[in-house]
Design a protein around this motif. Structure first.
Motif, mmCIF file in Angstrom:
data_model
loop_
_atom_site.group_PDB
_atom_site.id
_atom_site.type_symbol
_atom_site.label_atom_id
_atom_site.label_comp_id
_atom_site.label_asym_id
_atom_site.label_seq_id
_atom_site.Cartn_x
_atom_site.Cartn_y
_atom_site.Cartn_z
ATOM 1 N N GLU A 156 0.832 -1.214 0.000
ATOM 2 C CA GLU A 156 0.000 0.000 0.000
ATOM 3 C C GLU A 156 0.868 1.265 0.000
ATOM 4 N N GLN A 157 1.970 1.218 0.754
ATOM 5 C CA GLN A 157 2.855 2.386 0.848
ATOM 6 C C GLN A 157 3.528 2.716 -0.481
ATOM 7 N N THR A 158 3.708 1.703 -1.305
ATOM 8 C CA THR A 158 4.445 1.919 -2.559
ATOM 9 C C THR A 158 3.530 2.311 -3.724
ATOM 10 N N ILE A 159 2.195 2.249 -3.497
ATOM 11 C CA ILE A 159 1.255 2.533 -4.592
ATOM 12 C C ILE A 159 0.993 4.039 -4.696
ATOM 13 N N ASN A 160 1.004 4.539 -5.928
ATOM 14 C CA ASN A 160 0.734 5.967 -6.132
ATOM 15 C C ASN A 160 -0.726 6.245 -6.487
ATOM 16 N N SER A 161 -1.328 5.351 -7.277
ATOM 17 C CA SER A 161 -2.720 5.552 -7.689
ATOM 18 C C SER A 161 -3.645 5.518 -6.470
ATOM 19 N N SER A 162 -4.450 6.594 -6.301
ATOM 20 C CA SER A 162 -5.284 6.681 -5.090
ATOM 21 C C SER A 162 -6.378 5.621 -5.073
ATOM 22 N N ASN A 163 -6.918 5.279 -6.262
ATOM 23 C CA ASN A 163 -7.955 4.234 -6.326
ATOM 24 C C ASN A 163 -7.411 2.897 -5.871
ATOM 25 N N MET A 164 -6.222 2.596 -6.397
ATOM 26 C CA MET A 164 -5.592 1.312 -6.070
ATOM 27 C C MET A 164 -5.204 1.277 -4.585
ATOM 28 N N LYS A 165 -4.722 2.419 -4.092
ATOM 29 C CA LYS A 165 -4.321 2.532 -2.687
ATOM 30 C C LYS A 165 -5.517 2.238 -1.778
ATOM 31 N N SER A 166 -6.663 2.836 -2.158
ATOM 32 C CA SER A 166 -7.874 2.660 -1.366
ATOM 33 C C SER A 166 -8.346 1.201 -1.420
ATOM 34 N N TYR A 167 -8.215 0.567 -2.595
ATOM 35 C CA TYR A 167 -8.616 -0.832 -2.750
ATOM 36 C C TYR A 167 -7.752 -1.733 -1.866
ATOM 37 N N VAL A 168 -6.449 -1.491 -1.889
ATOM 38 C CA VAL A 168 -5.529 -2.305 -1.072
ATOM 39 C C VAL A 168 -5.803 -2.065 0.414
#
Lengths: 151, 215
Positions: B48-60
């Motif tokens: 989660e910390q390494t993801i930039n896309s906010s949608n993907m971050k929220s999904y994780v």
């Protein structure tokens, strides 16, 4: 979650009371995720016979509310504790409020169950399909209110 | 010819076998499945910390939360089945852990009073006392219609006394003893380890369960 300010609290409390008045049921409970951590508790109630609901933390996948949360689908219990999945002890809100009937629906935020709205009776009553739709609409209204609050 | 095992010996064997199996499952849930899920949870948090896309971050993040709830449920299930602390730390720490779960599950407050120091109890004594207490508390949650329980442990003069008292609606002991196998099982379990279980109740006033075990 977004349940902490007074405006939200008043809205939720009124939503429970209005639903109880419309369905003419004995108990309405609204459970939501805590602002911190994964715990989900009964935040608001109407028609409660004691304060046990305030201390109950829902068990994910267990009991009526826990199953509604894990499946994201409505659930109905008639003639509790007959014909239930698992043991009567897995249904704390039914025991705490001495309910014999309950219908619970999820409150979905972005498609994910974040809360549960439950109506219950202490007698062997059940609700009609129209009344079930009314409970679902009340849950959708709460979801809409929360979505607007977040904007 | 060898003597046949007595009824008590057979009952003890059946109970012990069941307890060993329950303990194995509880341990597997806690140390096996629970630990694996926790590793997955830590991994997801790292991702989660390494993801930039906010949608993907929220999904994780949602997946992490779901995993956290599952880990918590596995932990509670393990405590219900056989608290890991019962073997390692003893009866009182295991009861404390169970009581926390009991209050957060049923909303019933339990006041725990302990007098004296817990002696070295055998595994069978510890699990029997724990099961009797678990059954008594479960009965309160199901039938007593009360929000408070008093639980006392007394360890004095080579005797252990455990008292579970509620001020709920009570029942007629004779009638319930015939109807409920749970109450009879509590007495039988205590008899098998050389103890006693006394149940007194009065309608409208509540119920007291006294458990006595000479050590």
């Amino acid at each position: 979650m977004v349940m902490d300010n007074l405006y939200n609290q008043t809205y939720m409390k009124q939503a429970c009371e209005q639903l109880q008045g419309t369905i003419e049921c004995d108990f309405v409970g609204l459970a939501f995720q805590e602002s911190k951590g994964p715990n989900i508790g009964w935040k608001y109630a109407s028609g409660n016979s004691n304060d046990k609901y305030e201390r109950i933390t829902l068990r994910y996948g267990k009991g009526i509310a826990g199953r509604v949360l894990s499946t994201g689908r409505p659930m109905e219990i008639k003639y509790f504790p007959q014909n239930i999945l698992g043991k009567a002890l897995e249904y704390p809100i039914m025991l705490a409020e001495k309910l014999l009937y309950a219908y619970a629906v999820p409150i979905l935020i972005n498609g994910i169950p974040k809360g549960v709205l439950l109506v219950g009776f202490r007698s062997e009553t059940s609700i009609s399909d129209d009344e079930k739709k009314f409970v679902e609409k009340a849950a959708a209204d709460i979801k809409k209110f929360l979505s607007l609050e977040k904007m | 010819m060898k003597n046949s095992p007595t009824k008590n010996q057979i009952s003890s064997y059946i109970i012990q076998s069941q307890e060993e199996e329950i303990k194995r499952i509880a341990l597997e849930l806690h140390e096996g499945v629970g630990q694996t899920l926790y590793s997955l949870y830590s991994g997801l948090q790292f991702i989660e910390q390494t993801i930039n896309s906010s949608n993907m971050k929220s999904y994780v993040n949602e997946m992490s939360q779901l995993l956290e709830k599952t880990i918590q449920e596995i932990r509670l299930l393990s405590v219900e089945l056989h608290p890991p602390t019962l073997t390692t730390l003893g009866l009182v720490p295991a009861m404390k852990s169970y009581l926390r779960m009991f209050t957060s599950t049923y909303g019933i407050l339990v006041d725990l009073d302990i007098e004296g120091q817990e002696p070295n109890l055998t595994e069978t004594q510890k699990i029997t006392l724990f099961r009797v207490c678990q059954e008594a508390l479960g009965n309160v949650a199901k039938y007593a219609d009360t929000h408070f329980i008093q639980l006392d442990f007394l360890f004095v003069d080579n005797n252990l006394t455990m008292t579970i008292n509620d001020n709920g609606k009570g029942f007629t002991v004779e009638n319930e003893m015939q109807r409920s196998s749970g109450l009879a099982a509590m007495k039988e379990r205590m008899n098998l380890i050389g103890g006693q279980c006394l149940i007194t109740s009065e309608i409208g006033k509540g119920t007291t369960i006294d458990v006595l075990l000479p050590l």
